[in-house]
Each structure stands twice: as structure tokens, then as C-alpha cells.
Design a protein around this motif. Structure first.
Motif, PDB file in Angstrom:
ATOM      1  N   ALA A  39      36.401  48.792  49.712  1.00 54.43           N
ATOM      2  CA  ALA A  39      37.607  49.359  49.106  1.00 54.43           C
ATOM      3  C   ALA A  39      38.790  48.085  49.341  1.00 54.43           C
ATOM      4  O   ALA A  39      38.795  47.581  50.413  1.00 54.43           O
ATOM      5  N   GLN A  40      39.277  48.007  48.245  1.00 55.37           N
ATOM      6  CA  GLN A  40      40.425  46.902  48.207  1.00 55.37           C
ATOM      7  C   GLN A  40      41.700  47.785  48.124  1.00 55.37           C
ATOM      8  O   GLN A  40      41.902  48.921  47.407  1.00 55.37           O
ATOM      9  N   ASN A  41      42.770  47.442  48.990  1.00 52.58           N
ATOM     10  CA  ASN A  41      43.946  48.144  49.283  1.00 52.58           C
ATOM     11  C   ASN A  41      45.366  47.535  48.849  1.00 52.58           C
ATOM     12  O   ASN A  41      45.368  46.355  49.280  1.00 52.58           O
TER      13      ASN A  41
ATOM     14  N   TYR B  23      46.170  38.964  39.678  1.00 54.36           N
ATOM     15  CA  TYR B  23      46.441  40.430  39.447  1.00 54.36           C
ATOM     16  C   TYR B  23      45.159  41.221  39.408  1.00 54.36           C
ATOM     17  O   TYR B  23      45.080  42.231  39.337  1.00 54.36           O
ATOM     18  N   ASP B  24      44.010  40.455  38.794  1.00 53.35           N
ATOM     19  CA  ASP B  24      42.608  40.987  38.718  1.00 53.35           C
ATOM     20  C   ASP B  24      41.622  39.774  38.693  1.00 53.35           C
ATOM     21  O   ASP B  24      42.174  38.671  38.320  1.00 53.35           O
ATOM     22  N   ALA B  25      40.382  40.269  38.481  1.00 57.38           N
ATOM     23  CA  ALA B  25      39.391  39.023  38.539  1.00 57.38           C
ATOM     24  C   ALA B  25      38.162  39.566  37.965  1.00 57.38           C
ATOM     25  O   ALA B  25      37.894  40.840  38.001  1.00 57.38           O
TER      26      ALA B  25
ATOM     27  N   GLY C 203      41.147  42.252  42.530  1.00 60.24           N
ATOM     28  CA  GLY C 203      40.017  41.678  42.007  1.00 60.24           C
ATOM     29  C   GLY C 203      38.657  41.473  42.848  1.00 60.24           C
ATOM     30  O   GLY C 203      37.906  40.673  42.891  1.00 60.24           O
ATOM     31  N   LEU C 204      38.491  42.645  43.621  1.00 60.26           N
ATOM     32  CA  LEU C 204      37.338  42.887  44.311  1.00 60.26           C
ATOM     33  C   LEU C 204      36.164  42.943  43.633  1.00 60.26           C
ATOM     34  O   LEU C 204      36.011  43.879  42.703  1.00 60.26           O
ATOM     35  N   VAL C 205      35.100  41.822  43.830  1.00 65.24           N
ATOM     36  CA  VAL C 205      33.614  42.130  43.386  1.00 65.24           C
ATOM     37  C   VAL C 205      32.741  41.756  44.148  1.00 65.24           C
ATOM     38  O   VAL C 205      32.909  41.128  45.232  1.00 65.24           O
ATOM     39  N   ASP C 206      31.308  42.369  43.807  1.00 63.40           N
ATOM     40  CA  ASP C 206      30.302  42.118  44.716  1.00 63.40           C
ATOM     41  C   ASP C 206      29.679  40.820  44.212  1.00 63.40           C
ATOM     42  O   ASP C 206      29.748  40.384  42.968  1.00 63.40           O
ATOM     43  N   LEU C 207      29.210  39.989  45.131  1.00 64.24           N
ATOM     44  CA  LEU C 207      28.544  38.716  45.014  1.00 64.24           C
ATOM     45  C   LEU C 207      27.079  38.955  45.471  1.00 64.24           C
ATOM     46  O   LEU C 207      26.603  39.729  45.926  1.00 64.24           O
TER      47      LEU C 207
END
Length: 394
Positions: free
Chosen positions: A121-123, A200-202, A157-161
Motif C-alpha cells: 500500500a502506498q500512503n 505525481y503518478d507512474a 505511482g506504486l507498481v509491481d515489477l
């Protein structure tokens, strides 16, 4: 005696058959299921994307004014990230809430690891990233996003890799971090500072190679080649505003959702009535497409033939369709009031559009642009289908 027992046994068979039919629900898969966020009532609506129907509702999920969803690898469970910091686990077949934790004060989304074991979770408050066991929602790791004199940064902008890794951006620290959680007890963090002002996002590209963060504080984006032995961030599309007077930004654009079609990426220009077209081999701008307003979501149909765009106020009653071979808008639709989100069916034959102020989700045929269905949903926002479970960055 034996004859009476036989007759009694035969007489019981119809009743046993009826009981069995009533007690056992017909089996079904989860591949054509999805969730629609009801942002005003703290609930999600379960939908069937084949029959285009509402199947049920799950309540008690807290503040969903900026909610997002990821799915377990088998598509059975949805993880709902609420704005109030709540993380909820929902069983789609039983249509019930099975676990919930309050993990932060202000949260705007998350991701699930490639192996399906970790939910991150990104906070915003208190900042940082928290990582949970996907099965139990037990906290496994807490990664503070601190910079300077122990100042916390909001995370976006948290993403899985590939592997048990995640990438995310620090809005206040102008940085990108890559977290390797192969050993969950000892997270390894790669820090890339000075990537540009206020990411701001990714998004991450479909092959998992490139992480791209949009920059709110300046024209341009930051790009990281994740395949490099030593990843570095470099600026792309610098100064795409070309010194023109900045327009007020009515709603922050969203990058997550891949607008990559073939070897071109389609990205929203902040505060401008344009979609930027980028060559993914060189990451140079190769074109711009004028659109009706400030783009929020720029989303490619699964086959890449079309890109659909929705807009910030005052143009958020419209959706435009870009033909990627022709690089032009071919259709303008007005599906309803306050279009907040779109989601394509797994093979792209239809798109579901949330119309918040109409309390309705409209389903549109992407070939003929006719309306296939309209579903009554209270103040709908995000739409998430289980096909995301098999896609990186979703």
C-alpha cells in the motif's frame, strides 16, 4: 424387513436429490467478474462482464473517494485500497469481506507482487509503503519514505515489477525508489534522487522494463530502465509545454493503466488539451493529438487499435476515441455526467464507463459505439476487472 428397508430407501432418494440441488451452488469461475467502486457509500458492486449484470454488493469498506483494486493471481480475492488507509480483502465468489486492516491515515492505492504473496500500500499519511501477507493481511514490512531531516514523503505511482519487487515515486522528495523484497525481513532499497519535481503518478511498461513517472512540478517525465545493471532516471519529453503559459490543472492525470499500443505510448499532457505520442524505442515525442479537454485517463484497448480518453471538468461528460493507425480522434461520445473511469473487457470488445452523477455504468461496444447495457450503481468511480490479475502494472 428387507423389503420395507428397500422401499424406505427408495422413497428417500427424491428428497435427497432436492436437498442436494438446493444446497450446492452452481460452480463458476472468476475470469469474467469485476468490481465497481461506489465511492459515496463505501461499497463495491460485483459485476459479470459476460452477462453485463450486477451480481451483488459488499459494504463496509470505508472511505472509497479515491479507491483502487488489485486481484489475487487466481482471481478469487480483491484487495481494495481506501482513501482512509483501509485495506480490505473481498472474496468475489462468496461476495463478502474476509479481512480488513487500517494501515494508514491517508492512502491512494497499492499493488500486488508478481508471485501473489505480497500486497503493498502506498500512503500519503504518514507516507511510505507498507507490505502485507496477501493471505492474512499481516504486516510484513514498513518502508518509511523519509528524506532530508527525517521528513516523510507522500508516495505515488506504486507498481509491481518482475520478482518480489516494487517501484514507487516520492512526491515530496523528487525521487524514485525500487524495493526488492526477495527477503521480506531485509528489504533492499535502490534510491534514485533528483528525478524531477513532484512526480505525481507512474506506470510500468507491459514488458516490465521501463518505469515512467509523470512530473507535476515541470514539463516532462522521468524514465528508468529497470533492466540496466545500475538503474538511473533520465528526463524525457522535457519542456513539452514549450514555454507556453501554463493552464490551471482541474484534475491530476492518471498514468497507471498502460496506454502503450505497438511501439507508441500515449500520455496525457498536464493542463493541456493534448495527448502526447511517444516512440517507446527512443522515448522521443513523435506527435500530439488535440483532444476535447484536459485528459485524465488515456487508455489503450487491449489490441492497441484504439485509445480512449476522458477529461477533467468542465469536459468530464465526454469521452473521445483515438484511432492509433490514423493518429486522430474518430469519435466523441457523451456517455453520461461526470465520467470518472473506464475499463475494457479482457479482449476489448466493450468498454465499461462510470458516470458518477448519473448513478450509472454504461457499457459500450468498441466497434460500433452502441450502448450494450446500463447498470444502476450509486456514484460509481473506479472499475476493475479480474483480468488485471494476469497483467503487470495493474
Amino acid at each position: 424387513m428387507q423389503r420395507r428397508e428397500l422401499l424406505a430407501s427408495l422413497a428417500a432418494w427424491p428428497a435427497l436429490g432436492l436437498l442436494s440441488a438446493c444446497a450446492v451452488a452452481p460452480p463458476r469461475g472468476t475470469g469474467d467478474l469485476g468490481l465497481v467502486i461506489e465511492r459515496a457509500r463505501g461499497s463495491v458492486v460485483l459485476v459479470d462482464t459476460t452477462q453485463r449484470t450486477v451480481l451483488g454488493r459488499v459494504d463496509g469498506l470505508g472511505d472509497l473517494s479515491h479507491a483502487s483494486v488489485v486481484f489475487s493471481r487466481d482471481g478469487l480475492h480483491a484487495y481494495v485500497f481506501g482513501r482512509d488507509g483501509g485495506l480490505s480483502k473481498v472474496d468475489l465468489l462468496q461476495r463478502r469481506l474476509v479481512a480488513r486492516v487500517m494501515q494508514a491515515g491517508n492512502s491512494i492505492g497499492g499493488a500486488i507482487s508478481a508471485d501473489g504473496t505480497l500486497v503493498a500500500a502506498q500512503n500519503y499519511t504518514p507516507g511510505g509503503v507498507k507490505v502485507f501477507d496477501a493471505r492474512t493481511l499481516t504486516l510484513l514490512a514498513d518502508i518509511p519514505a523519509e528524506y532530508g531531516a527525517d521528513k516523510p514523503s507522500r508516495v505515488v505511482g506504486l507498481v509491481d515489477l518482475p520478482g518480489r519487487r516494487f517501484a514507487f515515486s516520492l512526491f515530496d522528495a523528487d525521487a524514485i525508489w525500487i524495493a526488492d523484497l526477495s527477503d521480506i525481513r531485509r528489504p533492499q532499497i535502490t534510491r534514485l534522487p533528483g528525478i524531477g519535481r513532484q512526480p505525481y503518478d507512474a506506470l510500468v511498461t507491459p514488458d516490465g522494463r521501463h518505469y515512467i513517472a509523470g512530473l507535476f512540478g515541470e514539463d516532462g517525465l522521468a524514465l528508468v530502465d529497470l533492466w540496466a545493471e545500475t538503474p538511473v532516471a533520465r528526463r524525457i519529453l522535457g519542456g513539452y509545454g514549450r514555454g507556453e503559459q501554463a493552464l490551471p490543472v482541474y484534475k491530476m492525470p492518471h498514468l497507471r493503466g498502460w496506454a502503450v499500443a505497438g511501439r507508441r505510448a500515449y500520455l496525457p499532457a498536464i493542463g493541456r488539451h493534448e495527448v502526447l505520442v511517444v516512440d517507446t524505442a527512443t522515448w522521443a515525442e513523435v506527435g500530439r493529438i488535440p483532444v476535447a479537454g484536459q485528459p485524465v485517463f488515456v487508455m489503450a484497448r487491449p489490441d492497441g487499435r484504439q485509445v480512449w480518453v476522458n477529461f477533467a471538468v468542465p469536459d468530464y461528460d465526454r469521452v473521445q476515441v483515438i484511432d492509433t493507425p490514423g493518429q486522430r480522434v474518430i469519435r466523441t461520445l457523451e456517455p453520461g455526467k461526470a465520467v470518472l473511469h473506464m475499463e475494457f473487457t479482457p479482449r476489448g470488445e466493450a468498454v465499461w464507463i462510470s458516470c458518477r452523477d448519473d448513478d450509472r455504468v454504461r457499457v459500450i461496444d468498441t466497434g460500433g459505439f452502441t450502448t450494450l447495457a446500463m447498470l444502476d450503481v450509486q456514484a460509481p468511480s473506479g472499475i476493475f476487472f479480474t483480468s488485471r490479475a494476469a497483467r503487470m502494472g495493474f
